[in-house]
Design a protein around this motif. Structure first.
Motif, PDB file in Angstrom:
ATOM      1  N   ALA A   1       8.236  32.543  14.271  1.00 26.07           N
ATOM      2  CA  ALA A   1       9.536  32.983  13.586  1.00 26.07           C
ATOM      3  C   ALA A   1      10.143  31.427  13.612  1.00 26.07           C
ATOM      4  N   LEU A   2       9.881  30.335  14.167  1.00 30.66           N
ATOM      5  CA  LEU A   2      10.530  29.057  14.134  1.00 30.66           C
ATOM      6  C   LEU A   2      10.691  28.496  12.776  1.00 30.66           C
ATOM      7  N   PRO A   3      11.660  28.244  12.301  1.00 30.27           N
ATOM      8  CA  PRO A   3      12.091  27.623  10.805  1.00 30.27           C
ATOM      9  C   PRO A   3      11.078  26.494  10.566  1.00 30.27           C
ATOM     10  N   HIS A   4      10.657  25.486  11.548  1.00 29.64           N
ATOM     11  CA  HIS A   4       9.803  24.308  11.329  1.00 29.64           C
ATOM     12  C   HIS A   4       8.377  24.670  11.342  1.00 29.64           C
ATOM     13  N   VAL A   5       8.190  25.884  11.902  1.00 24.91           N
ATOM     14  CA  VAL A   5       6.606  26.281  11.765  1.00 24.91           C
ATOM     15  C   VAL A   5       6.229  27.083  10.406  1.00 24.91           C
ATOM     16  N   SER A   6       5.446  26.660   9.726  1.00 27.25           N
ATOM     17  CA  SER A   6       5.026  26.983   8.634  1.00 27.25           C
ATOM     18  C   SER A   6       3.878  28.268   8.615  1.00 27.25           C
ATOM     19  N   HIS A   7       3.003  27.942   9.650  1.00 26.93           N
ATOM     20  CA  HIS A   7       2.004  28.950  10.007  1.00 26.93           C
ATOM     21  C   HIS A   7       1.426  28.763  11.363  1.00 26.93           C
ATOM     22  N   VAL A   8       0.794  29.720  11.998  1.00 24.20           N
ATOM     23  CA  VAL A   8       0.199  29.867  13.400  1.00 24.20           C
ATOM     24  C   VAL A   8      -1.383  30.377  13.053  1.00 24.20           C
ATOM     25  N   HIS A   9      -2.094  29.517  13.501  1.00 21.26           N
ATOM     26  CA  HIS A   9      -3.571  29.957  13.459  1.00 21.26           C
ATOM     27  C   HIS A   9      -4.168  30.118  14.878  1.00 21.26           C
ATOM     28  N   VAL A  10      -4.438  31.308  15.126  1.00 19.01           N
ATOM     29  CA  VAL A  10      -4.960  31.635  16.708  1.00 19.01           C
ATOM     30  C   VAL A  10      -6.673  31.683  16.316  1.00 19.01           C
TER      31      VAL A  10
END
Length: 294
Positions: free
Chosen positions: A117-126
């Motif tokens: 949800a952070l504005p500077h994070v475009s995507h999270v890959h786990v």
């Protein structure tokens, strides 16, 4: 003679005394926060901890070591404090999605939703999930919103992810037959779509013959982790490592109860030193690879 800047020194957030000596590392003594933060805490407690941490962290630093995987939610304030010039992806090596419902604040298995949800994070890959947490019996426990919104992708091995096809998010819950196939697909994607990255490693992603942890473990070996690191665009926006082995008995009854429900295996005190030595050797290898990307 080399003229490049020296590599930023690693930082040890010493919450549980489990991280061994690392070259040039700065140690932040924070064991007085262990009971409050370990496994899980309220959002207010995490905000106070984040403020205390920010006051102690050097302006420029390298990889952050935080001890046990019970502290993986500390990645959230580390990533939140970044101010990148452009959006970053967050790449998490973990045997669990760390995107599970937790109604009491935040814990080591729920923090990914906050980061997505952070504005500077475009995507999270786990990457590297083999846990039953993403199987059909536990799918409802996952926060689905970041998957639906295209902010989160699970990269799993041997999991039953048919439920994701039925929900129309199969492209966000990817499954592979073995770690090599997963790594090939992920590294190929990175070559096609390079983007600045923050790297977070929980060593429970590794097979026990690579590193023993006190959580159920995945199938990665060191070469597969190194291939993922090598595929990330340099320089990294930041990095952290957890998954050390440490023995702790919670004073709070609810933490004892919830950690028991998560089936955390008991640590054999007779084997603890050997496990920690194995962990330390792996830390040095991972640190070398990460420093090459900074």
């Amino acid at each position: 003679m080399p003229t490049g800047k020296p590599k930023p020194a690693p930082v040890i957030i010493d919450l549980d005394g489990s991280v061994g000596s690392l070259p040039d590392a700065q140690v932040l003594p924070m064991q007085d926060w262990q009971e409050a933060v370990r496994f899980g805490c309220s959002l207010a407690t995490m905000r106070r901890f984040g403020t205390a941490l920010a006051d102690r962290l050097p302006t420029r630093h390298g990889t952050v070591f935080m001890g046990s995987g019970d502290f993986h939610h500390v990645s959230w304030p580390l990533i939140a404090r970044l101010q990148p010039a452009q959006p970053i992806q967050v790449v998490v090596l973990d045997n669990h999605p760390d995107n599970m419902r937790f109604p009491f604040g935040i814990h080591c298995g729920s923090w990914v939703r906050r980061v997505a949800a952070l504005p500077h994070v475009s995507h999270v890959h786990v990457i590297g999930i083999t846990s039953r947490d993403i199987g059909p019996a536990h799918a409802w426990e996952n926060y689905l919103a970041p998957l639906w919104r295209g902010k989160l992708t699970y990269w799993s091995i041997g999991a039953d992810t048919g439920w994701a096809r039925r929900l129309g998010i199969a492209d966000r819950v990817r499954n592979f037959t073995d770690p090599d196939a997963l790594v090939e697909a992920f590294t190929s994607r990175q070559r096609r779509h390079p983007q600045p990255a923050y790297l977070s490693i929980d060593k429970d992603v590794f097979h026990p013959d690579t590193a023993r942890t006190n959580w159920d473990q995945g199938q990665f070996r060191l070469p597969q982790a190194l291939a993922v690191i090598e595929a990330l665009a340099a320089p990294l926006a930041g990095s952290d490592i957890n998954g050390e082995v440490s023995h702790y008995r919670y004073r709070a009854w609810w933490k004892r109860r919830l950690s028991a429900l998560d089936d955390q295996p008991e640590i054999d005190p007779a084997q603890l030193a050997a496990w920690q030595a194995q962990q330390h050797a792996l830390n040095l290898q991972l640190l070398d690879a990460i420093q090459a990307k900074t």
